[in-house]
Design an enzyme around this catalytic site. Structure first.
Site, PDB file in Angstrom:
ATOM      1  N   THR A   1      34.155 -14.068  44.561  1.00 19.53           N
ATOM      2  CA  THR A   1      34.142 -14.839  43.260  1.00 19.53           C
ATOM      3  C   THR A   1      33.294 -13.900  42.247  1.00 19.53           C
ATOM      4  OG1 THR A   1      33.868 -16.566  42.241  1.00 19.53           O
ATOM      5  CG2 THR A   1      32.230 -16.369  43.846  1.00 19.53           C
TER       6      THR A   1
ATOM      7  N   ASN B   1      31.796 -15.809  40.101  1.00 19.12           N
ATOM      8  CA  ASN B   1      31.277 -16.846  39.566  1.00 19.12           C
ATOM      9  C   ASN B   1      30.093 -17.219  40.509  1.00 19.12           C
ATOM     10  OD1 ASN B   1      30.484 -19.593  38.826  1.00 19.12           O
ATOM     11  ND2 ASN B   1      32.493 -20.278  38.167  1.00 19.12           N
ATOM     12  N   PRO B   2      28.915 -17.062  39.950  1.00 20.34           N
ATOM     13  CA  PRO B   2      27.731 -17.496  41.080  1.00 20.34           C
ATOM     14  C   PRO B   2      27.312 -18.868  41.180  1.00 20.34           C
ATOM     15  CG  PRO B   2      26.860 -16.014  39.091  1.00 20.34           C
ATOM     16  CD  PRO B   2      28.420 -16.412  38.707  1.00 20.34           C
ATOM     17  N   GLY B   3      28.015 -19.606  40.447  1.00 21.00           N
ATOM     18  CA  GLY B   3      27.939 -21.100  40.514  1.00 21.00           C
ATOM     19  C   GLY B   3      28.573 -21.494  41.857  1.00 21.00           C
TER      20      GLY B   3
ATOM     21  N   GLU C   1      44.963 -11.719  39.854  1.00 22.14           N
ATOM     22  CA  GLU C   1      45.458 -12.972  39.881  1.00 22.14           C
ATOM     23  C   GLU C   1      47.133 -13.076  39.568  1.00 22.14           C
ATOM     24  OE1 GLU C   1      43.760 -16.507  38.648  1.00 22.14           O
ATOM     25  OE2 GLU C   1      41.757 -15.997  39.624  1.00 22.14           O
TER      26      GLU C   1
ATOM     27  N   ASP D   1      39.618 -20.170  44.970  1.00 22.58           N
ATOM     28  CA  ASP D   1      40.303 -20.262  43.797  1.00 22.58           C
ATOM     29  C   ASP D   1      40.458 -21.643  43.379  1.00 22.58           C
ATOM     30  OD1 ASP D   1      41.797 -18.500  41.733  1.00 22.58           O
ATOM     31  OD2 ASP D   1      43.496 -19.534  42.084  1.00 22.58           O
TER      32      ASP D   1
ATOM     33  N   PHE E   1      28.836 -25.752  36.323  1.00 21.66           N
ATOM     34  CA  PHE E   1      29.305 -24.617  35.547  1.00 21.66           C
ATOM     35  C   PHE E   1      30.639 -25.139  35.097  1.00 21.66           C
ATOM     36  CE2 PHE E   1      30.838 -24.218  39.858  1.00 21.66           C
ATOM     37  CZ  PHE E   1      31.940 -23.445  39.689  1.00 21.66           C
ATOM     38  N   GLY E   2      31.209 -24.386  34.272  1.00 18.49           N
ATOM     39  CA  GLY E   2      32.740 -24.503  33.862  1.00 18.49           C
ATOM     40  C   GLY E   2      33.062 -25.815  33.206  1.00 18.49           C
TER      41      GLY E   2
ATOM     42  N   ARG F   1      35.717 -28.558  46.064  1.00 12.02           N
ATOM     43  CA  ARG F   1      35.150 -27.366  46.840  1.00 12.02           C
ATOM     44  C   ARG F   1      34.662 -27.945  48.148  1.00 12.02           C
ATOM     45  NH1 ARG F   1      33.131 -25.161  42.794  1.00 12.02           N
ATOM     46  NH2 ARG F   1      35.107 -24.162  42.765  1.00 12.02           N
TER      47      ARG F   1
HETATM   48  P1  IMP Z   1      38.360 -19.479  39.112  1.00 12.40           P
HETATM   49  O1  IMP Z   1      38.736 -20.291  40.598  1.00 12.40           O
HETATM   50  O2  IMP Z   1      37.284 -18.915  39.448  1.00 12.40           O
HETATM   51  O3  IMP Z   1      39.658 -18.779  38.602  1.00 12.40           O
HETATM   52  O4  IMP Z   1      38.197 -20.625  38.104  1.00 12.40           O
HETATM   53  C1  IMP Z   1      38.994 -21.344  37.616  1.00 12.40           C
HETATM   54  C2  IMP Z   1      38.474 -22.205  36.168  1.00 12.40           C
HETATM   55  O5  IMP Z   1      38.045 -23.330  36.517  1.00 12.40           O
HETATM   56  C3  IMP Z   1      37.141 -21.252  35.611  1.00 12.40           C
HETATM   57  O6  IMP Z   1      37.029 -21.730  34.292  1.00 12.40           O
HETATM   58  C4  IMP Z   1      35.941 -22.118  36.266  1.00 12.40           C
HETATM   59  O7  IMP Z   1      34.797 -22.062  35.594  1.00 12.40           O
HETATM   60  C5  IMP Z   1      36.708 -23.248  36.410  1.00 12.40           C
HETATM   61  N1  IMP Z   1      36.167 -24.075  37.597  1.00 12.40           N
HETATM   62  C6  IMP Z   1      36.427 -23.955  38.928  1.00 12.40           C
HETATM   63  N2  IMP Z   1      35.622 -24.756  39.754  1.00 12.40           N
HETATM   64  C7  IMP Z   1      34.926 -25.441  38.946  1.00 12.40           C
HETATM   65  C8  IMP Z   1      33.968 -26.618  39.200  1.00 12.40           C
HETATM   66  O8  IMP Z   1      33.746 -26.705  40.502  1.00 12.40           O
HETATM   67  N3  IMP Z   1      33.669 -27.229  38.301  1.00 12.40           N
HETATM   68  C9  IMP Z   1      33.875 -26.900  36.877  1.00 12.40           C
HETATM   69  N4  IMP Z   1      34.890 -25.942  36.716  1.00 12.40           N
HETATM   70  C10 IMP Z   1      35.299 -25.068  37.459  1.00 12.40           C
END
Ligand code: IMP
Length: 213
Positions: free
Chosen positions: A6, A8-10, A33, A62, A172-173, A199
């Site tokens: 990923t 995304n470090p979160g 993707e 994902d 995050f997100g 998750r």
């Molecule tokens: P991706 O899986 O990295 O493509 O993430 C898809 C989108 O959903 C991104 O904008 C992430 O920030 C958001 N996202 C994925 N998982 C989470 C979560 O657990 N909480 C909040 N946003 C999330």
């Protein structure tokens, strides 16, 4: 060492909180993707690509936010929508709706190059773009010498909630605008979020399967 794929470090923080510190190594790899209406074909395709890149076991994560009254939008396009609209405008759109129910979904896709009872090919054959991207089963043209796509095991998680005004500064997100059981995900710590989140549920299924492997 298992690589958690990923940018995304979160997500890695949450995976480590669940699986234990030092159990996964982040692979900061932006796999292509494909366009699809479901997360499964995107994650499966990403896992095969990431495995070739890492040359070792990988777990692709994902995820997406699915708003009920918008027929699941932004779903697989959540990342693009977060980058373009931003979560404030997503919240504003949701505020115009009577029904603000939403869900997070997560698909984890595992690939280590070996055979196992893989999940059925996740490509939705009704989705012509995804099917074309996946290619015919006996000629994937990936140059790995196999007569079919690499086996991939999928683990899915889901959590219902609703879109609210932003609260909390963790996560995050979309976490600040997603409420589950009276709290936004940004108000929960990683452990509490993992106990209920999309998750966390996918990780639970993965951990159980992986322990026997
Ligand atoms: P991706 O899986 O990295 O493509 O993430 C898809 C989108 O959903 C991104 O904008 C992430 O920030 C958001 N996202 C994925 N998982 C989470 C979560 O657990 N909480 C909040 N946003 C999330």
């Amino acid at each position: 060492m298992l690589r958690y794929v990923t940018t995304n470090p979160g997500k890695v923080r949450e995976a480590e909180a669940y699986l234990g510190e030092g159990t996964v190594n982040r692979l900061d790899f932006d796999y292509a993707e494909i366009q699809a209406t479901k997360l499964a074909p995107i994650a499966a395709r990403g896992a095969r690509e990431a495995y070739r890149k890492a040359d070792g076991p990988v777990l692709v994560d994902d995820a997406g936010l699915f708003i009920e009254a918008l027929d699941g939008f932004p779903g697989p396009y959540s990342s693009y929508v977060e980058e373009t609209l931003g979560i404030d405008r997503v919240r504003a759109v949701a505020e115009s709706l009577e029904d603000r129910r939403a869900a997070f979904r997560c698909t984890l896709a595992y690939c280590d190059g070996d055979g196992f009872a893989a999940s059925p090919d996740p490509v939705d054959r009704g989705d012509r773009v995804a099917a074309a991207a996946a290619g015919p089963a006996d000629a994937d043209g990936d140059g790995d010498g196999r007569m079919g796509p690499l086996p991939v095991k999928l683990f899915e998680g889901y959590v219902p909630g609703r879109i609210v005004a932003p609260r909390g500064d963790g996560g995050f997100g979309y976490d600040p605008i997603f409420e589950h059981d009276g709290e936004t995900f940004a108000e929960m710590g990683a452990e509490r979020k993992n106990a209920v989140s999309h998750r966390g549920r996918a990780l639970e299924k993965f951990a159980e399967w992986y322990a026997d492997r």
